[in-house]
Design a protein around this motif. Structure first.
Motif, PDB file in Angstrom:
ATOM      1  N   ALA A 135      66.762  39.426  29.098  1.00 16.84           N
ATOM      2  CA  ALA A 135      67.236  39.464  27.633  1.00 16.84           C
ATOM      3  C   ALA A 135      68.751  39.480  27.681  1.00 16.84           C
ATOM      4  O   ALA A 135      69.492  38.740  27.049  1.00 16.84           O
ATOM      5  CB  ALA A 135      66.848  40.307  26.691  1.00 16.84           C
ATOM      6  N   ILE A 136      69.331  40.304  28.468  1.00 17.09           N
ATOM      7  CA  ILE A 136      70.752  40.746  28.820  1.00 17.09           C
ATOM      8  C   ILE A 136      71.278  39.391  29.476  1.00 17.09           C
ATOM      9  O   ILE A 136      72.539  38.951  28.936  1.00 17.09           O
ATOM     10  CB  ILE A 136      71.004  42.074  29.223  1.00 17.09           C
ATOM     11  N   PHE A 137      70.756  38.990  30.330  1.00 17.70           N
ATOM     12  CA  PHE A 137      71.316  37.935  31.125  1.00 17.70           C
ATOM     13  C   PHE A 137      71.277  36.515  30.581  1.00 17.70           C
ATOM     14  O   PHE A 137      71.856  35.585  31.033  1.00 17.70           O
ATOM     15  CB  PHE A 137      70.690  38.020  32.674  1.00 17.70           C
ATOM     16  N   LEU A 138      70.332  36.364  29.812  1.00 12.61           N
ATOM     17  CA  LEU A 138      70.247  35.009  29.060  1.00 12.61           C
ATOM     18  C   LEU A 138      71.436  34.384  28.518  1.00 12.61           C
ATOM     19  O   LEU A 138      71.529  33.062  28.982  1.00 12.61           O
ATOM     20  CB  LEU A 138      69.143  35.199  27.942  1.00 12.61           C
ATOM     21  N   PRO A 139      72.336  34.991  27.913  1.00 10.73           N
ATOM     22  CA  PRO A 139      73.491  34.352  27.465  1.00 10.73           C
ATOM     23  C   PRO A 139      74.238  33.773  28.782  1.00 10.73           C
ATOM     24  O   PRO A 139      75.023  32.591  28.524  1.00 10.73           O
ATOM     25  CB  PRO A 139      74.385  35.135  26.930  1.00 10.73           C
ATOM     26  N   MET A 140      74.272  34.440  29.941  1.00 12.60           N
ATOM     27  CA  MET A 140      74.715  33.839  31.030  1.00 12.60           C
ATOM     28  C   MET A 140      74.378  32.597  31.433  1.00 12.60           C
ATOM     29  O   MET A 140      74.961  31.614  32.158  1.00 12.60           O
ATOM     30  CB  MET A 140      74.888  34.849  32.447  1.00 12.60           C
ATOM     31  N   VAL A 141      73.021  32.252  31.146  1.00 15.76           N
ATOM     32  CA  VAL A 141      72.433  30.885  31.679  1.00 15.76           C
ATOM     33  C   VAL A 141      72.950  29.880  31.002  1.00 15.76           C
ATOM     34  O   VAL A 141      73.096  28.628  31.255  1.00 15.76           O
ATOM     35  CB  VAL A 141      70.845  31.175  31.783  1.00 15.76           C
ATOM     36  N   LEU A 142      73.320  30.086  29.553  1.00 16.16           N
ATOM     37  CA  LEU A 142      73.911  29.105  28.633  1.00 16.16           C
ATOM     38  C   LEU A 142      75.191  28.619  29.174  1.00 16.16           C
ATOM     39  O   LEU A 142      75.959  29.556  29.529  1.00 16.16           O
ATOM     40  CB  LEU A 142      73.869  29.529  27.114  1.00 16.16           C
ATOM     41  N   SER A 143      75.682  27.490  28.875  1.00 13.39           N
ATOM     42  CA  SER A 143      76.951  27.090  29.147  1.00 13.39           C
ATOM     43  C   SER A 143      77.918  27.735  27.828  1.00 13.39           C
ATOM     44  O   SER A 143      77.523  27.977  26.729  1.00 13.39           O
ATOM     45  CB  SER A 143      77.046  25.763  29.082  1.00 13.39           C
ATOM     46  N   LEU A 189      86.530  36.756  20.754  1.00 10.30           N
ATOM     47  CA  LEU A 189      86.237  37.763  21.966  1.00 10.30           C
ATOM     48  C   LEU A 189      84.914  38.421  21.602  1.00 10.30           C
ATOM     49  O   LEU A 189      84.449  38.467  22.775  1.00 10.30           O
ATOM     50  CB  LEU A 189      87.249  38.824  21.595  1.00 10.30           C
ATOM     51  N   VAL A 190      84.261  38.549  20.619  1.00  9.60           N
ATOM     52  CA  VAL A 190      82.949  39.189  20.708  1.00  9.60           C
ATOM     53  C   VAL A 190      81.923  38.186  21.047  1.00  9.60           C
ATOM     54  O   VAL A 190      80.985  38.562  21.802  1.00  9.60           O
ATOM     55  CB  VAL A 190      82.584  39.356  19.034  1.00  9.60           C
ATOM     56  N   ALA A 191      82.037  36.812  21.007  1.00 11.00           N
ATOM     57  CA  ALA A 191      81.293  35.889  21.494  1.00 11.00           C
ATOM     58  C   ALA A 191      81.352  35.678  22.849  1.00 11.00           C
ATOM     59  O   ALA A 191      80.288  35.812  23.730  1.00 11.00           O
ATOM     60  CB  ALA A 191      81.547  34.492  20.881  1.00 11.00           C
ATOM     61  N   SER A 192      82.659  35.978  23.502  1.00 12.90           N
ATOM     62  CA  SER A 192      82.818  35.773  24.920  1.00 12.90           C
ATOM     63  C   SER A 192      82.079  37.079  25.418  1.00 12.90           C
ATOM     64  O   SER A 192      81.570  36.884  26.667  1.00 12.90           O
ATOM     65  CB  SER A 192      84.408  35.554  25.206  1.00 12.90           C
ATOM     66  N   ALA A 193      82.310  37.943  24.777  1.00 11.25           N
ATOM     67  CA  ALA A 193      81.958  39.375  25.412  1.00 11.25           C
ATOM     68  C   ALA A 193      80.210  39.485  25.566  1.00 11.25           C
ATOM     69  O   ALA A 193      79.644  39.960  26.536  1.00 11.25           O
ATOM     70  CB  ALA A 193      82.200  40.613  24.454  1.00 11.25           C
ATOM     71  N   TRP A 194      79.726  38.691  24.592  1.00  5.79           N
ATOM     72  CA  TRP A 194      78.231  38.654  24.687  1.00  5.79           C
ATOM     73  C   TRP A 194      77.652  38.066  25.829  1.00  5.79           C
ATOM     74  O   TRP A 194      76.804  38.475  26.523  1.00  5.79           O
ATOM     75  CB  TRP A 194      77.747  37.938  23.285  1.00  5.79           C
ATOM     76  N   ARG A 195      78.230  36.885  26.341  1.00  2.65           N
ATOM     77  CA  ARG A 195      77.980  36.518  27.559  1.00  2.65           C
ATOM     78  C   ARG A 195      78.400  37.116  28.923  1.00  2.65           C
ATOM     79  O   ARG A 195      77.901  37.262  29.848  1.00  2.65           O
ATOM     80  CB  ARG A 195      78.666  34.995  27.529  1.00  2.65           C
ATOM     81  N   HIS A 196      79.755  37.790  28.610  1.00  8.56           N
ATOM     82  CA  HIS A 196      80.365  38.201  29.754  1.00  8.56           C
ATOM     83  C   HIS A 196      79.563  39.359  30.390  1.00  8.56           C
ATOM     84  O   HIS A 196      79.447  39.899  31.311  1.00  8.56           O
ATOM     85  CB  HIS A 196      81.873  38.769  29.619  1.00  8.56           C
TER      86      HIS A 196
END
Length: 322
Positions: A135-143, A189-196
């Motif tokens: 669940a936490i790593f899922l945003p990293m899979v997305l572009s 920044l919040v959107a970027s932090a969600w993925r980072h």
């Protein structure tokens, strides 16, 4: 009776001549091997040269010219004029630098430590660890473009999830998260932090799996609690991972583009969203192309990146040598 003469020692057996198996020479590469190595090594090097180094060198050359990007005959040498315009803040260079610094500090102080904290918690063999990791790593899979689209839906002032929650608490209250110059950068920044956060968590979790359990056991025998063991034993042992995380954080902050481009509505930086990467894009592919000025900005960003990463790596290697 005469004594018997001592028996002569037996003559050494003649050694067999060295065979080809005992004196093998290194195997020479055949034509097929050479072709394979040429393809495996040559193709990536050629791609790196064509798609990275040649454009970088071309940008360095164009940074000293004035060109609208249409006809090669319109290229005019202007020397250092483009760099002079950068320092005189046209277009807004220093606000973009300030926003990049804010991006770096925000990423280093919030999502990066939070990702390390999540990795530490998941390494303690909690129940449903696999589910949490996924669940936490899922945003990293997305572009990053898809991440931007997701958060554009969340930030929509009319039908967005965030404004829906706020409207339920305070009816009639709407916030233009991406249109307000005082809020839009923090929203991005919040959107970027969600993925980072997920990226840092996976990197650090992989490092924690490689720590020798004997170090933790020795610290526990000495009376150290979990927090002390992590700060005094585990964290210093993960120095290579810490270096990678720091480099990734700096590079992510300097090259931030995709999420801002999507949430900012494409080419043309919104007030409050100016970044160096967006200024480069605006000047190269915008309505009024200033390829020379955009190339000068790209050179400045390249030099800043090399200086930041190179200085840290050199100091780190010197400490290891000592």
């Amino acid at each position: 009776m005469p004594s018997a003469s001592p028996t002569a020692p037996p003559a050494p057996a003649p050694q067999a001549p060295a065979t080809g198996a005992s004196r093998r020479r290194p195997r020479r590469l055949g034509p097929g091997d050479r072709l394979f190595l040429a393809v495996v090594i040559g193709v990536p090097l050629l791609a790196l040269l064509v798609f990275v180094w040649l454009p970088a060198l071309a940008s360095m050359g164009l940074s000293f010219t004035s060109w609208d990007g249409i006809y090669l005959s319109d290229i005019h040498w202007v020397g250092l004029d483009n760099y002079h315009q950068i320092l005189t803040n046209y277009p807004p260079f220093w606000p973009a630098v300030r926003h990049n610094v804010i991006w770096l500090l925000f990423t280093a102080l919030l999502p990066t430590p939070f990702g390390i904290f999540l990795a530490y918690q998941l390494d303690r063999k909690l129940r449903f660890t696999r589910v949490y990791q996924t669940a936490i790593f899922l945003p990293m899979v997305l572009s990053l473009a898809v991440v931007g689209l997701i958060w554009e839906i969340i930030y929509n002032p009319d039908t967005g999830l965030l404004d829906g929650i706020l409207n339920a608490a305070a009816p009639g209250h709407h916030v233009d998260w991406l249109g307000d110059p005082d809020l839009n950068l923090w929203a991005v920044l919040v959107a970027s932090a969600w993925r980072h956060t997920g990226y840092i968590m996976i990197l650090y979790l992989a490092g924690l799996k490689g720590v020798d359990p004997a170090l933790k056991e020795a610290a526990a025998l000495d009376g150290a609690n979990g927090r002390q063991t992590f700060l005094k034993v585990v964290f210093p042992a993960l120095k290579p991972v810490n270096v990678i995380i720091l480099v990734v954080t700096v590079m992510e902050s300097l090259r931030a583009f995709d999420v801002v481009y999507v949430l900012g509505g494409g080419v043309g930086s919104k007030p409050g969203m100016e970044l160096l990467s967006l200024l480069i894009t605006d000047n190269i592919i915008g309505e009024s192309s200033h390829i020379g000025y955009g190339s000068a900005l790209a050179v400045v960003l390249l030099l800043v990146s090399l200086a930041a990463i190179g200085t840290f790596l050199v100091q780190n290697f010197r400490k290891e040598d000592r």
